[in-house]
Design a protein around this motif. Structure first.
Motif, PDB file in Angstrom:
ATOM      1  N   THR A 397      16.229 -25.681 -46.944  1.00  9.67           N
ATOM      2  CA  THR A 397      15.865 -25.741 -45.533  1.00  9.67           C
ATOM      3  C   THR A 397      15.245 -27.094 -45.241  1.00  9.67           C
ATOM      4  OG1 THR A 397      15.480 -23.356 -45.436  1.00  9.67           O
ATOM      5  CG2 THR A 397      14.464 -24.693 -43.730  1.00  9.67           C
ATOM      6  N   GLN A 398      15.754 -27.748 -44.204  1.00 12.79           N
ATOM      7  CA  GLN A 398      15.299 -29.085 -43.860  1.00 12.79           C
ATOM      8  C   GLN A 398      14.462 -29.055 -42.583  1.00 12.79           C
ATOM      9  OE1 GLN A 398      16.091 -31.784 -45.705  1.00 12.79           O
ATOM     10  NE2 GLN A 398      17.668 -30.927 -47.041  1.00 12.79           N
ATOM     11  N   PHE A 399      13.343 -29.762 -42.599  1.00 11.16           N
ATOM     12  CA  PHE A 399      12.552 -29.998 -41.399  1.00 11.16           C
ATOM     13  C   PHE A 399      12.426 -31.508 -41.242  1.00 11.16           C
ATOM     14  CE2 PHE A 399      10.989 -25.902 -43.062  1.00 11.16           C
ATOM     15  CZ  PHE A 399      11.276 -25.087 -41.978  1.00 11.16           C
ATOM     16  N   SER A 400      12.969 -32.032 -40.171  1.00 12.01           N
ATOM     17  CA  SER A 400      12.964 -33.476 -39.956  1.00 12.01           C
ATOM     18  C   SER A 400      12.158 -33.823 -38.712  1.00 12.01           C
ATOM     19  CB  SER A 400      14.398 -34.009 -39.808  1.00 12.01           C
ATOM     20  OG  SER A 400      15.149 -33.744 -40.964  1.00 12.01           O
ATOM     21  N   ASN A 401      11.257 -34.799 -38.857  1.00  8.91           N
ATOM     22  CA  ASN A 401      10.430 -35.279 -37.744  1.00  8.91           C
ATOM     23  C   ASN A 401       9.664 -34.132 -37.086  1.00  8.91           C
ATOM     24  OD1 ASN A 401       9.383 -37.361 -36.269  1.00  8.91           O
ATOM     25  ND2 ASN A 401      11.202 -37.717 -35.033  1.00  8.91           N
ATOM     26  N   PHE A 402       9.133 -33.245 -37.912  1.00  2.10           N
ATOM     27  CA  PHE A 402       8.367 -32.086 -37.447  1.00  2.10           C
ATOM     28  C   PHE A 402       6.876 -32.396 -37.538  1.00  2.10           C
ATOM     29  CE2 PHE A 402      11.558 -29.183 -36.630  1.00  2.10           C
ATOM     30  CZ  PHE A 402      11.091 -27.884 -36.489  1.00  2.10           C
ATOM     31  N   SER A 403       6.117 -32.015 -36.518  1.00  2.00           N
ATOM     32  CA  SER A 403       4.666 -32.146 -36.620  1.00  2.00           C
ATOM     33  C   SER A 403       4.153 -31.113 -37.617  1.00  2.00           C
ATOM     34  CB  SER A 403       4.013 -31.929 -35.263  1.00  2.00           C
ATOM     35  OG  SER A 403       4.108 -30.572 -34.873  1.00  2.00           O
ATOM     36  N   ILE A 404       2.987 -31.395 -38.217  1.00  4.31           N
ATOM     37  CA  ILE A 404       2.401 -30.431 -39.154  1.00  4.31           C
ATOM     38  C   ILE A 404       2.162 -29.102 -38.450  1.00  4.31           C
ATOM     39  CG2 ILE A 404       0.367 -29.919 -40.557  1.00  4.31           C
ATOM     40  CD1 ILE A 404       0.121 -32.849 -41.180  1.00  4.31           C
ATOM     41  N   ARG A 405       1.740 -29.158 -37.181  1.00  8.48           N
ATOM     42  CA  ARG A 405       1.489 -27.917 -36.449  1.00  8.48           C
ATOM     43  C   ARG A 405       2.744 -27.049 -36.384  1.00  8.48           C
ATOM     44  NH1 ARG A 405      -2.347 -26.496 -32.825  1.00  8.48           N
ATOM     45  NH2 ARG A 405      -3.075 -28.639 -32.547  1.00  8.48           N
ATOM     46  N   LEU A 406       3.887 -27.683 -36.064  1.00  4.66           N
ATOM     47  CA  LEU A 406       5.143 -26.929 -36.007  1.00  4.66           C
ATOM     48  C   LEU A 406       5.557 -26.469 -37.400  1.00  4.66           C
ATOM     49  CD1 LEU A 406       7.236 -29.044 -33.460  1.00  4.66           C
ATOM     50  CD2 LEU A 406       6.213 -26.787 -33.093  1.00  4.66           C
ATOM     51  N   LEU A 407       5.339 -27.315 -38.399  1.00  3.22           N
ATOM     52  CA  LEU A 407       5.734 -26.964 -39.763  1.00  3.22           C
ATOM     53  C   LEU A 407       4.997 -25.730 -40.255  1.00  3.22           C
ATOM     54  CD1 LEU A 407       7.310 -27.665 -42.348  1.00  3.22           C
ATOM     55  CD2 LEU A 407       5.351 -29.084 -43.027  1.00  3.22           C
ATOM     56  N   LEU A 408       3.704 -25.625 -39.931  1.00  2.00           N
ATOM     57  CA  LEU A 408       2.924 -24.474 -40.393  1.00  2.00           C
ATOM     58  C   LEU A 408       3.492 -23.170 -39.836  1.00  2.00           C
ATOM     59  CD1 LEU A 408      -0.736 -25.824 -40.138  1.00  2.00           C
ATOM     60  CD2 LEU A 408       0.744 -25.705 -42.144  1.00  2.00           C
ATOM     61  N   GLY A 409       3.986 -23.233 -38.587  1.00  2.00           N
ATOM     62  CA  GLY A 409       4.598 -22.052 -38.007  1.00  2.00           C
ATOM     63  C   GLY A 409       5.879 -21.648 -38.705  1.00  2.00           C
ATOM     64  N   LYS A 410       6.523 -22.603 -39.389  1.00  2.00           N
ATOM     65  CA  LYS A 410       7.734 -22.307 -40.152  1.00  2.00           C
ATOM     66  C   LYS A 410       7.417 -21.845 -41.575  1.00  2.00           C
ATOM     67  CE  LYS A 410      10.499 -23.624 -36.824  1.00  2.00           C
ATOM     68  NZ  LYS A 410      11.360 -22.663 -36.101  1.00  2.00           N
ATOM     69  N   LEU A 411       6.362 -22.419 -42.167  1.00  2.00           N
ATOM     70  CA  LEU A 411       6.029 -22.085 -43.556  1.00  2.00           C
ATOM     71  C   LEU A 411       5.599 -20.637 -43.717  1.00  2.00           C
ATOM     72  CD1 LEU A 411       4.125 -25.267 -44.815  1.00  2.00           C
ATOM     73  CD2 LEU A 411       6.458 -24.534 -45.356  1.00  2.00           C
ATOM     74  N   ILE A 412       5.159 -20.019 -42.622  1.00  2.00           N
ATOM     75  CA  ILE A 412       4.752 -18.616 -42.700  1.00  2.00           C
ATOM     76  C   ILE A 412       5.924 -17.733 -43.116  1.00  2.00           C
ATOM     77  CG2 ILE A 412       5.231 -17.973 -40.305  1.00  2.00           C
ATOM     78  CD1 ILE A 412       2.059 -17.059 -42.269  1.00  2.00           C
TER      79      ILE A 412
END
Length: 483
Positions: A397-412
């Motif tokens: 799964t790739q996350f590109s140019n994502f803010s940490i805030r948005l990334l945390l919502g995905k890591l859950i």
């Protein structure tokens, strides 16, 4: 009436005919017959030049019969020459028959559709991954009224802001494929299997890598076909999904409706009747409606799930862009009801339909506290389009140019507890990163997951804290939430 361009030869011919019509000798009459025959042939050629055959490829839009799902592409389509334009300014002409034997994915787009362009990188990944079996062709319809300047200016901005120039070629000013595969909303993806069979058209990005793989390997797909939307141009123009004639009261969830774009009608009252309808929204949207107070003020990274329903909810949340994860809701009453009563009924229907409830509570709970380490510099973004690809456990799964805030919502999706971010500043939370999550990450042990994330500079430390949170619990058999 046809409009013909005569030119000098045509005018001389007309003048000759007028002269011969006035002549009375046989020689002139014989010559007149010859000239008349010649003029008939000229008219026929002029007419055929203005009225091209169905298989000529010129002005084909008026001549082409749209295909139905399951139809094979006609032979005259394979005989077309196609001009492919690249975003670096180059172009080339190919015979469409060169694509025979491969899966063809048409991606219809325009410069006025940001979500279309946002989908290009994913299409480029598919092209790279399946280069032996797949051809992705971008298509910009003539009805978009694009100009070369407009296209160039649009992608000049993308290059300046994101450092991004598309690598896939595009057909411009298209009438052929726009007519062959009818659709009235973009982005739109159209699929042709290796045998040249039209499998259907879908809203852009509403398919998974597994579904594309199925088209490549089996020639079939379960992608939902929805080329023409009945409420395009007026989203609220959706008739009652359930006929309410001779019904005093109806309320409940309804399956996805493939012929409508998402739409929400506010609670209305007419002739003493009440009506509300919400069409093709995802699970989380309906959950927010049903449990506004319980969820208000929290982000996804704060959510807590009971073990037996965690996987089901996470699948619904993170695959929300798939059509099969969209739902509808309708309420009709011959009596007048207010907003509070509507919300009460909707909440009960949500519990009954999804068998999931949400409760806001405060207790001691296991969380992760995030800290950024020196290794974090490795994942600070290199720029490019902001995008994420969550297809399946079998692919990274790739996350590109994502803010940490948005990334945390995905890591859950992978981590089994909420995340505390009180130790990070707002500036740090808005820092953009590029992160790859390995395939089968869910199968990693907790220790392995945390070590991998720490190698990226994201150190998650387990910690038990007392906090308030929304608990998602099983509502099967009226089961009460666990404390």
């Amino acid at each position: 009436m046809k409009n013909f361009y005569w030119g000098g030869t045509g005018l001389l011919l007309l003048q000759g005919i007028r002269h011969l019509l006035k002549s009375k000798n046989n020689r002139s009459r014989t010559l007149f017959s010859f000239v008349l025959s010649l003029s008939f042939l000229l008219f026929s050629n002029l007419a055929s030049a203005q009225e091209p055959r169905k298989d000529s490829g010129a002005d084909g839009r008026a001549k082409i019969t749209p295909l139905q799902v399951g139809d094979k592409l006609p032979d005259y389509i394979w005989q077309q020459e196609i001009d492919l334009h690249y975003f670096d300014g180059s172009s080339k002409t190919i015979s469409f028959s060169d694509l025979k034997g491969k899966v063809i994915l048409f991606d219809f787009w325009s410069t006025g559709c940001p979500s279309c362009i946002a989908g290009f990188p994913k299409m480029e990944e598919y092209q790279k991954k399946y280069s032996d079996d797949l051809v992705v062709v971008l298509v910009n319809s003539k009805r978009n009224k694009e100009t070369p300047e407009r296209i160039a200016n649009r992608f000049k901005v993308y290059k300046e802001v994101y450092g991004y120039t598309p690598v896939l070629p595009s057909i411009l000013d298209d009438t052929l494929f726009t007519s062959l595969f009818p659709h009235n909303s973009i982005p739109n993806n159209t699929f042709i299997n290796k045998d040249g069979v039209y499998l259907g058209s879908s809203m852009g990005g509403k398919f998974s890598q597994e579904q594309l793989q199925s088209i490549i390997t089996t020639g079939t797909t379960d992608i939902i076909h929805n080329g023409i939307f009945r409420n395009q141009g007026n989203r609220k123009n959706v008739p009652p999904l359930v006929d309410t004639a001779n019904i005093d009261f109806f309320h409940g969830f309804i399956e996805y409706q493939p012929h409508y774009l998402s739409a929400e009608l506010e609670l209305s009252h007419k002739n003493g009747h009440s009506f509300f309808q919400k069409v093709n929204f995802d699970f989380l949207s309906f959950c927010n409606d049903a449990f506004k107070k319980e969820i208000k003020g929290f982000s996804i990274s704060d959510f807590v799930f009971e073990d037996q329903i965690a996987n089901d909810i996470l699948q619904r949340i993170f695959l929300k862009d798939r059509n099969h994860e969209a739902f509808c809701y309708q309420l009709f009453s011959k009596d007048s009801i207010g907003e509070e009563e509507l919300l009460r009924i909707h909440r009960e229907d949500f519990l009954q339909y999804f068998k999931i409830g949400v409760k806001r509570q405060t207790s001691e709970i296991d969380t992760y506290v995030l800290e950024l380490t020196d290794a974090f510099s490795k994942i600070e973004t290199k720029g490019g389009m902001r995008r994420s690809t969550i297809d399946s456990e079998e692919t990274p799964t790739q996350f590109s140019n994502f803010s940490i805030r948005l990334l945390l919502g995905k890591l859950i999706y992978w981590l089994d507890r909420p995340i505390t971010v009180t130790g990070l500043s707002q500036e740090e939370l808005l820092t953009n990163v590029d992160v790859e999550i390995p395939a089968f990450f869910s199968n990693f042990s907790e220790k392995e997951q945390l070590l991998y994330l720490e190698s990226l500079g994201l150190k998650f430390t387990p910690q038990r804290v007392r906090k308030e949170y929304p608990l998602f619990y099983s509502a099967r058999n009226n089961q009460s939430p666990k404390k």
